[in-house]
Motif scaffolding. Structure first.
Motif: not given
Length: 676
Positions: A189-216
């Motif tokens: 992770k460090s060699a690839s210069e990607q932030p670790g989960l401990g530093d950046a939190g959960n990297k998976t983004p939540p689906i925004p309402d404008r997408v999630f509402a019509p999809l569901l």
């Protein structure tokens, strides 16, 4: 072709022998997870390793062979095979005293995508840059290769090419220089210069309402309304195709059948099936569909002038539509060509509903087998739906059985998915990108006729985003997007109940994620409230005085020097303290600082948390009302005033409602006065 001959054709003829593993060695024989007896052997020298007979192969991973002859250099090919086998069977590496070797078996199903694919690219890169031996590789070479990899995958590539250093002492033909390891001791992770989960939190983004509402909304309509009609249409198609067009030498009166078919269409006001092209005819009638409905084998017989005249007359009266498969009591109609397409669309909708409302990981969804859900009736008539699947993350190969509690729409989606699929794992989700695009295309096209809102195409949906989105919905919004179709409390109660497992299980991991999101939501809301109070915006409710006093006690923000740092520290402390006690509700902010003073807990033994459904905001000293709450209060007051105009309301009740409306108006007067 005999098995020996097949093996002979798959062997790499120019490959030198390995000093670690004999050419005739059956790879299955030394893997931790053995194949069933009778499985054809996969020899070490084969150009293709077929390992998909391993019984613990997870449903979420497509079964794929390891194809070695795409590595042109025979020495590198042997090295790659040796590393692959040492990764999959750690005992072999431990016996050779390799200090950096893995101590846990590397899963064979991850090998094609996370190791072999990067080895191919690495060796091709070396060849294109004039390297003939791994001994000539330098860090500059590795850095150059890393630039050819997409940023999100670079840590995987680093781990993959490092294996030839970690296992180098055991390799037969080629290895890096003795003192060289790509990127040294830096983590991938460090060699690839990607932030670790401990530093950046959960990297998976939540689906925004404008997408999630019509999809569901679209997926719930597909599952609950269109899905049952699709099942009926599939059954109708199976019935029609099973009817013989003639019986021995008995002549069938197809003219009478056509008359009956058209009479039924007129009776039900059902359109005539429409073809995609007219083929130069006056009407684009789907002749194969009409022929199927009257069991006519030769569709061209419908072009006879008298029959064609009947069809065109009916088409002028009833119109044309992509239809043809009709069953009594259904709302949606389908043509024969639509069946396979809509089966894929509805199956994808089933996956989305389960993923969005259960909190299960994509690997856990894929592991669900047929008939894996149960309906249980508990004491008091309470109904619960249980889904049996496997927890795979952090578990040994094959996973461990676990039970999730879900809401009824999830059970409906699972039942429908089983009816639409012959697969033992109806929610495998292996081709989610393609299937979600097809679903989005239907919603944004034909879905408009059913009142569906368009799903924006600028957001790339991934299965793991649904779990994160559900956690955020449960934590951030009491009346979130889900509540538009399903009461959020039901989802929250069922999901929490289903996640009452042992420490470290998927259950607790999801609850921890929900709690983390709840904490973020509370801290965000506290900061919004503090900023509003500092701007002079009014606060209503009996708790307003203590809140305003706490904000007023913060150090002055206009002072320079050390005072700024003092204020920042005080602001952080106030935010955290208030976030610990904040319960966000649609009517008020409940600052649960003193359980003994909470009006909702009078006479209640358990005072660990407020009962927000019994809140009395105009009587509780721990409740505050802000601008965002005012519209709901105003709407409630208007409803009370409308009720007071009803002459059927008894006098005593009228006086009680009038007093309540007056008290509510006085409570929110500071906020409503500002709005006016």
């Amino acid at each position: 072709m005999s098995l020996d001959r097949a093996l002979e054709l798959t062997q790499s003829p120019s490959e030198p022998p390995s000093a670690l593993f004999a050419p005739e060695l059956d790879v299955y024989a030394i893997l931790p997870a053995r194949a069933p007896s009778g499985t054809p052997p996969t020899r070490f020298a084969d150009a293709r390793w077929r390992l998909d007979s391993i019984p613990t192969w997870p449903a979420y991973s497509p079964r794929s062979d390891l194809i070695w002859d795409t590595i042109e250099n025979p020495n590198w090919r042997v090295s790659a095979k040796e590393v692959a086998l040492l990764l999959m069977q750690p005992k072999e590496a431990i016996e050779r005293r390799l200090p950096r070797a893995r101590r846990k078996p590397y899963p064979p199903w991850a090998m094609p995508y996370q190791r072999l694919s990067y080895w191919r690219r690495w060796f091709a890169f070396l060849q294109s840059n004039g390297h003939t031996s791994l001994a000539t590789v330098t860090q500059t070479t590795c850095d150059g290769f890393l630039k050819t990899i997409t940023p999100d995958s670079r840590h995987i590539a680093i781990t993959a090419i490092r294996a030839f250093a970690d296992y180098g002492p055991a390799l037969t033909y080629d290895r890096y220089a003795a003192d060289f390891r790509p990127w040294g001791d830096l983590s991938a992770k460090s060699a690839s210069e990607q932030p670790g989960l401990g530093d950046a939190g959960n990297k998976t983004p939540p689906i925004p309402d404008r997408v999630f509402a019509p999809l569901l909304a679209a997926c719930l309509l597909l599952v609950q309304e269109l899905g049952p009609d699709l099942i009926a249409a599939r059954a109708e198609l199976a019935r029609l195709t099973a009817i013989p067009s003639s019986r021995g030498s008995v002549r069938v009166d197809f003219d009478a059948r056509l008359d009956d078919y058209l009479a039924a269409a007129r009776r039900d006001q059902r359109a005539i099936p429409q073809a995609q092209r007219s083929y130069g005819r006056s009407h684009a009638i789907d002749l194969p569909m009409v022929a199927l409905n009257i069991s006519l084998r030769d569709q061209s017989a419908l072009l006879r002038p008298d029959r064609w005249a009947k069809l065109t007359q009916a088409a002028d009266e009833l119109g044309l539509a992509r239809t043809g498969l009709n069953t009594p009591g259904t709302r949606f109609s389908f043509s024969r060509s639509m069946i396979s397409h809509m089966t894929r669309v509805v199956s994808t909708a089933c996956y989305v509903v389960v993923a969005a409302l259960s909190g299960m990981r994509s690997s856990e969804l894929a592991a669900i087998e047929r008939s894996a859900y149960r309906r249980e009736v508990l004491d008091g008539g309470v109904v619960r739906y249980r889904v049996h699947s496997k927890l795979l993350k952090g578990e040994p190969p094959g996973g461990r059985r676990e039970i999730w509690t879900v809401v009824e729409p999830v059970a409906d989606a699972l039942r429908l998915a089983e009816q639409l699929s012959d697969d033992n794992h109806p929610l495998n989700g292996q081709y989610f990108s393609e299937s979600i695009s097809e679903l989005r295309g239907w919603v944004n096209g034909a879905g408009a006729a059913h009142g569906l809102e368009q799903i924006p195409s600028d957001w790339e949906l991934r299965p793991r985003q649904f779990r994160r989105t559900l956690a955020r919905e449960l934590a951030w919004r009491p009346n979130g997007v889900i509540a538009g179709k399903i009461h959020l409390k039901h989802v929250s109660v069922a999901t929490t109940e289903g996640y009452a497992g042992r420490r470290g299980e998927s259950a607790n991991a999801f609850l921890a994620e929900v709690e983390s999101e709840r904490r973020r939501a509370a801290e965000h809301e506290v900061r919004v409230v503090i900023e509003a109070v500092e701007r002079g915006e009014p606060v209503a409710g009996l708790g307003a005085r203590s809140l305003v006093a706490a904000v007023a006690a913060l150090p002055d923000a206009t002072t320079d020097g050390p005072q700024v740092r003092l204020r920042d520290d005080a602001l952080v402390a106030l935010t955290r303290a208030r976030a610990d006690t904040l319960h966000i509700t649609p009517l008020v902010h409940c600052w649960f600082t003193d359980p003994e003073r909470a009006r909702c807990l009078r006479g209640v033994a358990d005072k660990s948390r407020p009962i927000v459904g019994s809140c009395q905001p105009d009587l509780c000293a721990q409740a505050t009302i802000h601008d965002k709450h005012a519209p709901i209060w105003v709407s409630g007051i208007e409803d009370l005033r409308a009720t007071l105009k009803d002459i059927r309301v008894p006098k005593g009740e009228r006086e009680r409602l009038a007093a309540k409306a007056q008290r509510m108006e006085e409570t929110i007067a500071p906020v409503v006065g500002r709005m006016q």
